[in-house]
Design a protein around this motif. Structure first.
Motif, PDB file in Angstrom:
ATOM      1  N   SER A  72      32.977 -57.589  11.362  1.00 31.40           N
ATOM      2  CA  SER A  72      31.864 -56.560  11.258  1.00 31.40           C
ATOM      3  C   SER A  72      32.176 -55.069  11.655  1.00 31.40           C
ATOM      4  CB  SER A  72      30.484 -56.928  12.178  1.00 31.40           C
ATOM      5  OG  SER A  72      30.803 -56.433  13.508  1.00 31.40           O
ATOM      6  N   ARG A  73      33.254 -55.008  12.046  1.00 33.04           N
ATOM      7  CA  ARG A  73      33.917 -53.482  12.221  1.00 33.04           C
ATOM      8  C   ARG A  73      34.733 -53.128  11.202  1.00 33.04           C
ATOM      9  NH1 ARG A  73      34.788 -55.088  17.594  1.00 33.04           N
ATOM     10  NH2 ARG A  73      37.275 -55.436  17.329  1.00 33.04           N
ATOM     11  N   GLY A  74      34.633 -54.039  10.036  1.00 30.41           N
ATOM     12  CA  GLY A  74      35.544 -53.604   8.954  1.00 30.41           C
ATOM     13  C   GLY A  74      36.960 -53.866   8.568  1.00 30.41           C
ATOM     14  N   GLN A  75      37.355 -54.701   9.675  1.00 27.58           N
ATOM     15  CA  GLN A  75      38.565 -55.320  10.003  1.00 27.58           C
ATOM     16  C   GLN A  75      38.774 -56.730   9.053  1.00 27.58           C
ATOM     17  OE1 GLN A  75      39.029 -54.887  14.229  1.00 27.58           O
ATOM     18  NE2 GLN A  75      40.623 -53.294  13.830  1.00 27.58           N
ATOM     19  N   PRO A  76      39.611 -56.795   8.295  1.00 27.70           N
ATOM     20  CA  PRO A  76      39.744 -57.910   7.051  1.00 27.70           C
ATOM     21  C   PRO A  76      40.170 -59.284   7.733  1.00 27.70           C
ATOM     22  CG  PRO A  76      41.605 -56.502   6.731  1.00 27.70           C
ATOM     23  CD  PRO A  76      40.919 -55.750   7.780  1.00 27.70           C
ATOM     24  N   VAL A  77      39.479 -59.807   8.554  1.00 27.78           N
ATOM     25  CA  VAL A  77      39.787 -61.335   8.785  1.00 27.78           C
ATOM     26  C   VAL A  77      39.245 -62.168   8.147  1.00 27.78           C
ATOM     27  CG1 VAL A  77      40.661 -60.571  11.217  1.00 27.78           C
ATOM     28  CG2 VAL A  77      38.353 -61.067  10.847  1.00 27.78           C
ATOM     29  N   VAL A  78      40.002 -63.452   7.951  1.00 25.20           N
ATOM     30  CA  VAL A  78      39.321 -64.468   7.293  1.00 25.20           C
ATOM     31  C   VAL A  78      39.425 -65.691   8.069  1.00 25.20           C
ATOM     32  CG1 VAL A  78      39.659 -65.810   5.084  1.00 25.20           C
ATOM     33  CG2 VAL A  78      39.885 -63.362   5.083  1.00 25.20           C
ATOM     34  N   ALA A  79      38.346 -66.637   8.354  1.00 28.09           N
ATOM     35  CA  ALA A  79      38.342 -67.630   9.109  1.00 28.09           C
ATOM     36  C   ALA A  79      39.021 -68.781   8.193  1.00 28.09           C
ATOM     37  CB  ALA A  79      36.905 -67.999   9.532  1.00 28.09           C
ATOM     38  N   VAL A  80      40.017 -69.547   8.692  1.00 27.62           N
ATOM     39  CA  VAL A  80      40.498 -70.615   7.828  1.00 27.62           C
ATOM     40  C   VAL A  80      40.086 -72.052   8.289  1.00 27.62           C
ATOM     41  CG1 VAL A  80      42.763 -71.611   7.133  1.00 27.62           C
ATOM     42  CG2 VAL A  80      42.458 -69.202   7.335  1.00 27.62           C
ATOM     43  N   THR A 191      44.707 -62.738   7.791  1.00 31.20           N
ATOM     44  CA  THR A 191      44.009 -61.656   6.961  1.00 31.20           C
ATOM     45  C   THR A 191      43.579 -61.698   5.617  1.00 31.20           C
ATOM     46  OG1 THR A 191      46.018 -60.799   6.179  1.00 31.20           O
ATOM     47  CG2 THR A 191      45.552 -60.036   8.514  1.00 31.20           C
ATOM     48  N   GLU A 192      42.706 -61.074   5.043  1.00 31.53           N
ATOM     49  CA  GLU A 192      42.344 -61.246   3.814  1.00 31.53           C
ATOM     50  C   GLU A 192      43.507 -61.237   2.773  1.00 31.53           C
ATOM     51  OE1 GLU A 192      39.549 -58.221   2.391  1.00 31.53           O
ATOM     52  OE2 GLU A 192      37.974 -59.804   2.839  1.00 31.53           O
ATOM     53  N   VAL A 283      27.771 -58.957   8.300  1.00 36.47           N
ATOM     54  CA  VAL A 283      29.012 -59.770   7.631  1.00 36.47           C
ATOM     55  C   VAL A 283      28.468 -60.640   6.651  1.00 36.47           C
ATOM     56  CG1 VAL A 283      30.679 -61.450   8.158  1.00 36.47           C
ATOM     57  CG2 VAL A 283      30.087 -59.761  10.011  1.00 36.47           C
ATOM     58  N   ASP A 284      29.264 -60.520   5.566  1.00 40.28           N
ATOM     59  CA  ASP A 284      29.169 -61.464   4.228  1.00 40.28           C
ATOM     60  C   ASP A 284      30.178 -62.697   4.517  1.00 40.28           C
ATOM     61  OD1 ASP A 284      29.483 -62.709   1.866  1.00 40.28           O
ATOM     62  OD2 ASP A 284      30.384 -61.267   0.664  1.00 40.28           O
ATOM     63  N   VAL A 285      29.225 -63.582   4.858  1.00 40.62           N
ATOM     64  CA  VAL A 285      29.968 -64.847   5.598  1.00 40.62           C
ATOM     65  C   VAL A 285      30.772 -65.654   4.406  1.00 40.62           C
ATOM     66  CG1 VAL A 285      29.089 -67.258   6.166  1.00 40.62           C
ATOM     67  CG2 VAL A 285      28.218 -65.291   7.429  1.00 40.62           C
ATOM     68  N   GLU A 286      30.367 -65.476   3.192  1.00 38.13           N
ATOM     69  CA  GLU A 286      31.179 -66.061   2.178  1.00 38.13           C
ATOM     70  C   GLU A 286      32.322 -65.431   2.127  1.00 38.13           C
ATOM     71  OE1 GLU A 286      30.364 -68.836   0.166  1.00 38.13           O
ATOM     72  OE2 GLU A 286      28.252 -69.067   0.877  1.00 38.13           O
ATOM     73  N   ALA A 287      32.578 -64.211   2.094  1.00 39.00           N
ATOM     74  CA  ALA A 287      33.730 -63.440   2.123  1.00 39.00           C
ATOM     75  C   ALA A 287      34.708 -63.622   3.323  1.00 39.00           C
ATOM     76  CB  ALA A 287      33.495 -62.022   1.740  1.00 39.00           C
ATOM     77  N   PHE A 288      33.784 -63.811   4.420  1.00 40.51           N
ATOM     78  CA  PHE A 288      34.423 -64.201   5.561  1.00 40.51           C
ATOM     79  C   PHE A 288      35.222 -65.411   5.727  1.00 40.51           C
ATOM     80  CE2 PHE A 288      33.936 -66.115  10.032  1.00 40.51           C
ATOM     81  CZ  PHE A 288      34.711 -65.221  10.769  1.00 40.51           C
ATOM     82  N   MET A 289      34.623 -66.285   4.934  1.00 43.49           N
ATOM     83  CA  MET A 289      35.263 -67.682   4.911  1.00 43.49           C
ATOM     84  C   MET A 289      36.388 -68.027   4.050  1.00 43.49           C
ATOM     85  SD  MET A 289      31.841 -69.854   5.349  1.00 43.49           S
ATOM     86  CE  MET A 289      32.693 -71.572   5.185  1.00 43.49           C
ATOM     87  N   PHE A 290      37.675 -68.454   4.283  1.00 48.11           N
ATOM     88  CA  PHE A 290      38.716 -68.428   3.531  1.00 48.11           C
ATOM     89  C   PHE A 290      38.301 -69.507   2.188  1.00 48.11           C
ATOM     90  CE2 PHE A 290      42.301 -71.397   2.093  1.00 48.11           C
ATOM     91  CZ  PHE A 290      42.997 -70.243   1.464  1.00 48.11           C
ATOM     92  N   GLN A 291      38.801 -68.986   1.053  1.00 47.22           N
ATOM     93  CA  GLN A 291      38.406 -69.883  -0.281  1.00 47.22           C
ATOM     94  C   GLN A 291      39.732 -70.468  -1.066  1.00 47.22           C
ATOM     95  OE1 GLN A 291      35.307 -70.721  -0.707  1.00 47.22           O
ATOM     96  NE2 GLN A 291      34.449 -69.207   0.565  1.00 47.22           N
ATOM     97  N   ALA A 292      39.910 -71.593  -1.035  1.00 45.04           N
ATOM     98  CA  ALA A 292      41.041 -72.061  -1.809  1.00 45.04           C
ATOM     99  C   ALA A 292      40.763 -72.124  -3.302  1.00 45.04           C
ATOM    100  CB  ALA A 292      41.456 -73.434  -1.435  1.00 45.04           C
ATOM    101  N   ASP A 293      41.675 -71.231  -4.075  1.00 51.67           N
ATOM    102  CA  ASP A 293      41.181 -71.073  -5.389  1.00 51.67           C
ATOM    103  C   ASP A 293      42.053 -72.030  -6.303  1.00 51.67           C
ATOM    104  OD1 ASP A 293      42.629 -67.601  -5.200  1.00 51.67           O
ATOM    105  OD2 ASP A 293      43.519 -69.549  -5.179  1.00 51.67           O
ATOM    106  N   GLU A 294      43.352 -71.924  -6.264  1.00 50.43           N
ATOM    107  CA  GLU A 294      44.096 -72.702  -7.633  1.00 50.43           C
ATOM    108  C   GLU A 294      43.695 -73.960  -8.195  1.00 50.43           C
ATOM    109  OE1 GLU A 294      46.556 -71.358  -9.315  1.00 50.43           O
ATOM    110  OE2 GLU A 294      45.774 -69.365  -8.679  1.00 50.43           O
ATOM    111  N   PRO A 295      44.065 -74.784  -7.357  1.00 51.99           N
ATOM    112  CA  PRO A 295      43.721 -76.215  -7.874  1.00 51.99           C
ATOM    113  C   PRO A 295      42.626 -76.494  -8.683  1.00 51.99           C
ATOM    114  CG  PRO A 295      44.135 -76.557  -5.567  1.00 51.99           C
ATOM    115  CD  PRO A 295      44.327 -75.061  -5.627  1.00 51.99           C
TER     116      PRO A 295
END
Ligand SMILES: Nc1nc2c(ncn2[C@@H]2O[C@H](COP(=O)(O)OP(=O)(O)OP(=O)(O)O)[C@@H](O)[C@H]2O)c(=O)[nH]1
Length: 509
Positions: A72-80, A191-192, A283-295
């Motif tokens: 929420s302080r704008g620091q780009p951490v991502v929950a995995v 990190t993001e 906090v945008d929760v969707e952006a905060f949560m890690f998303q696996a994209d490739e497969p």
């Protein structure tokens, strides 16, 4: 191993069973099998995990739900992965007579580890302003709350109660869960930037870690020995045993998939923080949560392409079938119209001579009468019958008679105008309808026809030749006279011509 991708993970506390899944994944080669060369950094009360990860000193870190506040302080951490589905976080105080509730800590000093947002939410929930409590850095030793000014501390249910019980200390436990504060505990994050650049590595690490945790929970004794041999020789086996049992409960392994994160639950945690004024921005929760994209994306693309190709194929085949069917129908329709036309023509045409038959001629007569009435014009009618035709048949044969009839019909067609209509009434008798023609016009035409007949000999295949003559009757329509009456009158005129010696014209009165 040069082929392995180097990855470092910052733990949040001293080496203990709290990180059993990481040690198991290391020891069992799960990280290595995933193409990763993992280094674990020990943590402690003075280590600020998110700062170390954000500054690039570690690629991954382990944090409490307080990670949301960092985001929420704008620091780009991502929950995995949320490893502890329930938080082990508690508040432990001395068993003093004046401490019965969190509110009794106002004006007193407690030791607090980094990211204790759960505790702050708890205080807020209990109506306590955190500014009224003196919070100092945690020493890491639970026994410091029994001497001097310090009366309480943040603690983990998994270790501290064991240590205090073993030392025979009396203490109080305040558990945020009793106030309905139910947060995720230890959560792996990155990190993001790292998640974006090395998406596949994050996926691989998460998978290997979950496998490690599954192994650690099933083989607790083995991992306890591993921790003591490889990471922390000073830690008591009994403490590790106590911790293992408590940690296993926090993962809820039978019910929850290890590491599972629910966006709705993160949202609820964010709302708890917001109500306690612990979030700087939403906090945008969707952006905060890690998303696996490739497969996933590739499978989706291939699936879409296949479905599109299939639909296109089906539509094309259907269109081709439809087009063919339509073409066949059109051809069929054209044939049917042609046949109908042919049949209609046959029904009103005399087969031998090609002029109209009696039925066809009557239809034309009706039509010409209507037209004459409409336009106020006259209509004349001519009838002719070949003379002594029986003799021709008898002399030259029936086929020669037929030939003569055909030639007479075509001579007739050559003589009349385009608007005149010839019909064969039967045998060797014909009639010609002459629209917009008075009796004089009819007489001129009859005269010309007789001349033409005389000048047109019938030549047979064997060279013999003869000519035919006709007896002609003509009439002009009387006012309101119908077709039947006209035809009777013209027949009488024609018989008169026979009686007058044939090959001549008789005009009806
Ligand atoms: N070859 C041929 N003969 C036909 C056809 N239709 C009628 N005839 C013949 O035409 C003859 C008509 O004979 P009649 O009615 O006696 O008259 P005619 O011999 O022409 O004598 P008049 O009419 O009195 O001049 C008959 O012999 C019929 O068989 C036909 O389509 N073809």
């Amino acid at each position: 191993d040069d082929d392995l991708f180097p990855v470092s993970i910052q733990l949040k506390w001293y080496h203990q069973f709290q990180f059993a899944g990481y040690y198991a994944a290391m020891d069992k080669g799960y990280f290595r099998d995933a193409g990763l060369d993992v280094t674990l950094h020990e943590g402690g009360p003075h280590i600020h995990v998110s700062e170390r990860v954000l500054s690039g000193k570690a690629d991954f870190g382990i944090a409490t739900s307080g990670l949301l506040s960092v985001r929420s302080r704008g620091q780009p951490v991502v929950a995995v992965a949320a490893i502890f589905q329930q938080s082990p976080f508690i508040l432990i105080t001395r068993d003093d007579p004046d401490i019965h509730s969190p509110a009794d800590l106002v004006g007193k000093t407690i030791m607090v580890e980094p990211y204790s947002h759960e505790l702050f939410t708890y205080f807020h929930h209990q109506g306590v302003d955190i500014d009224d409590i003196n919070m100092i850095e945690h020493s890491g030793s639970p026994f410091d709350i029994f001497s001097g000014d310090i009366v309480g501390m943040t603690a983990y249910t998994t270790t501290d109660p064991y240590k205090l019980d073993k030392a025979g200390e009396d203490y109080r436990v305040f558990n945020p869960k009793d106030a309905g504060i139910d947060y995720y505990g230890d959560t792996l994050f990155t990190t993001e930037e790292f998640a974006h650049q090395h998406n596949d590595k994050v996926v691989a690490l998460r998978k290997a870690l979950i496998k490690g945790w599954r192994y650690a929970l099933r083989n607790q004794e083995e991992i306890i020995t591993l921790i003591r041999n490889d990471y922390n020789a000073a830690i008591e086996p009994d403490l590790l045993d106590f911790e293992a049992k408590r940690v296993a409960q926090l993962l809820i392994p039978g019910l929850m998939e290890i590491g599972h994160m629910n966006p709705a639950r993160w949202q609820k945690i964010a709302e708890g923080f917001r109500s306690a004024s612990l979030l700087q921005d939403d906090v945008d929760v969707e952006a905060f949560m890690f998303q696996a994209d490739e497969p996933k994306n590739w499978r989706w693309l291939i699936y879409t392409l296949l479905v599109t190709a299939l639909v296109t194929l089906v539509v094309t085949v259907a269109l081709i079938l439809l087009y063919n069917l339509n073409r066949k129908l059109k051809i069929e329709n054209r044939r049917r119209v042609a046949l109908e036309k042919k049949l209609t023509q046959q029904a009103v045409t005399d087969f031998g001579t090609g002029v109209l038959n009696r039925r066809g001629f009557l239809e034309v007569m009706e039509y010409e009468l209507r037209r004459a009435d409409r336009q106020g014009t006259t209509l004349s009618l001519l009838a002719f019958d070949l003379d002594h035709f029986k003799v021709i048949n008898d002399t030259y044969g029936h086929a020669a008679g037929d030939q003569a009839l055909t030639i007479v019909a075509s001579t007739c067609r050559d003589t009349v105008r385009g608007i005149d209509t010839t019909g064969r009434m039967g045998g060797e008798e014909f009639m010609i309808a002459l629209p917009d023609t008075d009796i004089e016009g009819a007489r001129t035409l009859a005269q010309r026809f007789l001349e033409k007949l005389r000048d047109t000999p019938i030549v047979l295949a064997d060279g013999r030749r003869f000519s035919v003559t006709a007896s002609i009757g003509i009439i002009c329509r009387k006012a309101d006279e119908d077709a039947e009456h006209m035809m009777k009158r013209v027949d009488l005129a024609m018989y008169q011509a026979k009686e007058q010696g044939r090959n001549c014209i008789s005009v009806a009165a």
